[in-house]
Design a protein around this motif. Structure first.
Motif, PDB file in Angstrom:
ATOM      1  N   CYS A 244       0.848  -1.107   0.058  1.00 57.44           N
ATOM      2  CA  CYS A 244       0.024   0.057   0.020  1.00 57.44           C
ATOM      3  C   CYS A 244       0.810   1.258  -0.035  1.00 57.44           C
ATOM      4  O   CYS A 244       2.069   1.288   0.489  1.00 57.44           O
ATOM      5  CB  CYS A 244      -1.029  -0.124   1.141  1.00 57.44           C
ATOM      6  N   ARG A 245       0.369   2.397  -0.516  1.00 59.79           N
ATOM      7  CA  ARG A 245       1.108   3.648  -0.478  1.00 59.79           C
ATOM      8  C   ARG A 245       0.961   4.193   1.161  1.00 59.79           C
ATOM      9  O   ARG A 245       0.296   3.864   1.886  1.00 59.79           O
ATOM     10  CB  ARG A 245       0.089   4.627  -1.270  1.00 59.79           C
ATOM     11  N   ARG A 246       2.026   4.926   1.204  1.00 56.20           N
ATOM     12  CA  ARG A 246       2.356   5.816   2.718  1.00 56.20           C
ATOM     13  C   ARG A 246       0.820   6.160   2.971  1.00 56.20           C
ATOM     14  O   ARG A 246       0.065   7.137   2.224  1.00 56.20           O
ATOM     15  CB  ARG A 246       3.419   6.367   2.503  1.00 56.20           C
ATOM     16  N   ALA A 247       0.392   6.113   4.308  1.00 55.71           N
ATOM     17  CA  ALA A 247      -0.833   6.958   4.776  1.00 55.71           C
ATOM     18  C   ALA A 247      -1.940   6.415   4.257  1.00 55.71           C
ATOM     19  O   ALA A 247      -3.140   7.097   4.314  1.00 55.71           O
ATOM     20  CB  ALA A 247      -0.800   8.559   4.494  1.00 55.71           C
ATOM     21  N   THR A 248      -2.157   5.201   3.708  1.00 53.87           N
ATOM     22  CA  THR A 248      -3.401   4.530   3.176  1.00 53.87           C
ATOM     23  C   THR A 248      -4.269   4.593   4.415  1.00 53.87           C
ATOM     24  O   THR A 248      -3.667   4.195   5.525  1.00 53.87           O
ATOM     25  CB  THR A 248      -3.157   3.307   2.697  1.00 53.87           C
ATOM     26  N   LYS A 280       7.127  -0.978   5.424  1.00 55.07           N
ATOM     27  CA  LYS A 280       5.757  -0.686   6.289  1.00 55.07           C
ATOM     28  C   LYS A 280       5.679  -0.958   7.633  1.00 55.07           C
ATOM     29  O   LYS A 280       4.654  -1.028   7.970  1.00 55.07           O
ATOM     30  CB  LYS A 280       4.748  -1.232   5.417  1.00 55.07           C
ATOM     31  N   ASP A 282       6.326   0.521  10.140  1.00 56.97           N
ATOM     32  CA  ASP A 282       5.648   1.558  11.082  1.00 56.97           C
ATOM     33  C   ASP A 282       4.271   2.323  10.393  1.00 56.97           C
ATOM     34  O   ASP A 282       3.892   3.153  10.802  1.00 56.97           O
ATOM     35  CB  ASP A 282       6.501   2.690  11.319  1.00 56.97           C
ATOM     36  N   GLU A 283       3.673   1.438   9.623  1.00 60.48           N
ATOM     37  CA  GLU A 283       2.462   1.964   8.610  1.00 60.48           C
ATOM     38  C   GLU A 283       1.278   1.807   9.699  1.00 60.48           C
ATOM     39  O   GLU A 283       0.912   0.781   9.886  1.00 60.48           O
ATOM     40  CB  GLU A 283       2.098   1.127   7.394  1.00 60.48           C
ATOM     41  N   THR A 321      10.376   2.833  -5.534  1.00 61.71           N
ATOM     42  CA  THR A 321       9.902   3.070  -4.398  1.00 61.71           C
ATOM     43  C   THR A 321      10.359   2.442  -3.289  1.00 61.71           C
ATOM     44  O   THR A 321      10.589   2.961  -2.165  1.00 61.71           O
ATOM     45  CB  THR A 321       8.387   3.176  -4.311  1.00 61.71           C
ATOM     46  N   THR A 322      10.505   0.995  -3.368  1.00 64.71           N
ATOM     47  CA  THR A 322      10.767  -0.102  -2.514  1.00 64.71           C
ATOM     48  C   THR A 322      11.769  -0.815  -2.402  1.00 64.71           C
ATOM     49  O   THR A 322      12.293  -1.304  -1.598  1.00 64.71           O
ATOM     50  CB  THR A 322       9.373  -1.090  -2.304  1.00 64.71           C
TER      51      THR A 322
END
Length: 358
Positions: A244-248, A280, A282-283, A321-322
């Motif tokens: 997932c994207r950050r802050a989903t 992720k 700490d998501e 990105t990853t």
């Protein structure tokens, strides 16, 4: 079967005889042994305050507690600590001469009965087990749940009702829904489970006459309507890889996960774990999802995912990105040891891949 994790057993000694007995048990199991400062010997831990205070602290930290002492005293000490039969640790009492081993609390789910039998065998003592199903040489629904690592709606009331039927001699059917397993040819481990007293049911279309109730072992979200009480036992087998994207948002994640489970007719109770890439870790939404579903959240390093990314279509954007071209599929692959379920959901910047453990 849950026989209590051996590295998580606390022993409480109240007399010199208790200390000697605990030292004998240490040759068979890794134990954390507590006693008063006056009785302290090498390898033992002094009470943190009083005996009762030390038990209270250990109650939430260990999966099993063994008290070498009086049953009455143990009952008085643990009484204020009791919460729920599915949460409380196993509690076993042994007299200081090692003649009787008593399963006092959490006999089935906590594993106290199994631990009692083991300790009695080691000490050549009498095991004292009073749960009705064990006394009558019958299986129990909560023990079957432990053996399968399974859950069910209203577990507490379901266990009470089904076990009461079994000890009362009422016929309770047991159906293994092999067809609910996503992989062709996969079957439940029937031979490894205690099913004494249950009536085998081969098909939901041909139920034996006179059944009082039916227990179904299944991953299906919905079972057909049947003319008798049905208790669905759902083994925790489904794992979920998520990218997932950050802050989903949590609302988006939970909605898409429910959508994917429904697509493959899988009960949400079948969830065993969710996982993602270490980036992720700490998501917030993933941690919230883990807590809401009451399952662990596992993360995998880029190098771990790179070993399997060649099995799946990759995205250069995701790679930039990853560091790896695909996330949810290799995560689910690792968690399920290669047993993926269906297609990957890709929607609104979220990817979800299901797998099933064996």
């Amino acid at each position: 079967m849950n026989i209590v994790k051996p590295e998580s057993i606390a022993v409480f000694c109240l007399t010199p005889g208790g200390v000697a007995l605990a030292q004998q048990l240490q040759t068979y199991l890794p134990l954390t042994c507590y006693c008063s400062q006056k009785l302290l010997v090498p390898g033992f831990v002094p009470f943190n305050g009083t005996f009762a205070q030390t038990v209270a602290q250990a109650f939430g930290e260990f999966s099993a507690l063994i008290v070498i002492g009086a049953t009455g005293l143990t009952v008085r000490v643990i009484a204020p600590l009791l919460k729920d039969k599915t949460l409380d640790p196993a509690v076993v009492v042994i007299d200081e001469r090692g003649q009787h081993v008593i399963s006092l609390l959490s006999g089935h789910v906590g594993g106290a009965n199994a631990l009692t039998r083991y300790l009695a065998g080691v000490l050549k003592a009498d095991p004292v087990i009073t749960t009705a199903t064990d006394v009558n040489a019958l299986a129990a629904l909560d023990m079957l749940a432990v053996q399968l690592d399974a859950d069910m709606l209203e577990m507490r009331s379901g266990v009470k009702q089904v076990n009461q039927m079994l000890v009362s001699g009422q016929p309770v059917g047991l159906f293994w829904d092999h067809g609910s397993l996503p992989e062709p040819g996969a079957v439940w481990p029937v031979a490894q489970c205690d099913t004494r007293g249950f009536v085998p049911v081969d098909s939901l279309d041909r139920l034996p006459d006179g059944l009082a109730a039916l227990v179904c072992v299944s991953l299906r979200h919905r079972l057909p309507v049947l003319p008798l009480p049905v208790y669905k036992l759902v083994p925790r087998r489904v794992v979920v890889g998520i990218g997932c994207r950050r802050a989903t948002s949590f609302q988006l994640l939970i909605g898409l996960l429910q959508q994917q489970l429904a697509k493959y007719e899988l009960d949400p109770l079948a969830l065993k774990a969710i996982g993602s890439i270490s980036l992720k870790a700490d998501e917030p939404a993933l941690h919230h999802l883990s807590a809401c579903c009451r399952v662990p959240f596992n993360v995998y390093s880029v190098s771990e995912l790179q070993q399997h990314e060649h099995l799946f279509p990759a995205s250069e954007f995701v790679r930039q990105t990853t560091g790896v071209g695909v996330v949810s599929q290799p995560v689910a692959w690792l968690m399920s040891k290669g047993h993926l379920v269906g297609d990957t959901l890709k929607e609104q910047g979220v990817t979800i891949t299901l797998g099933v453990t064996h």
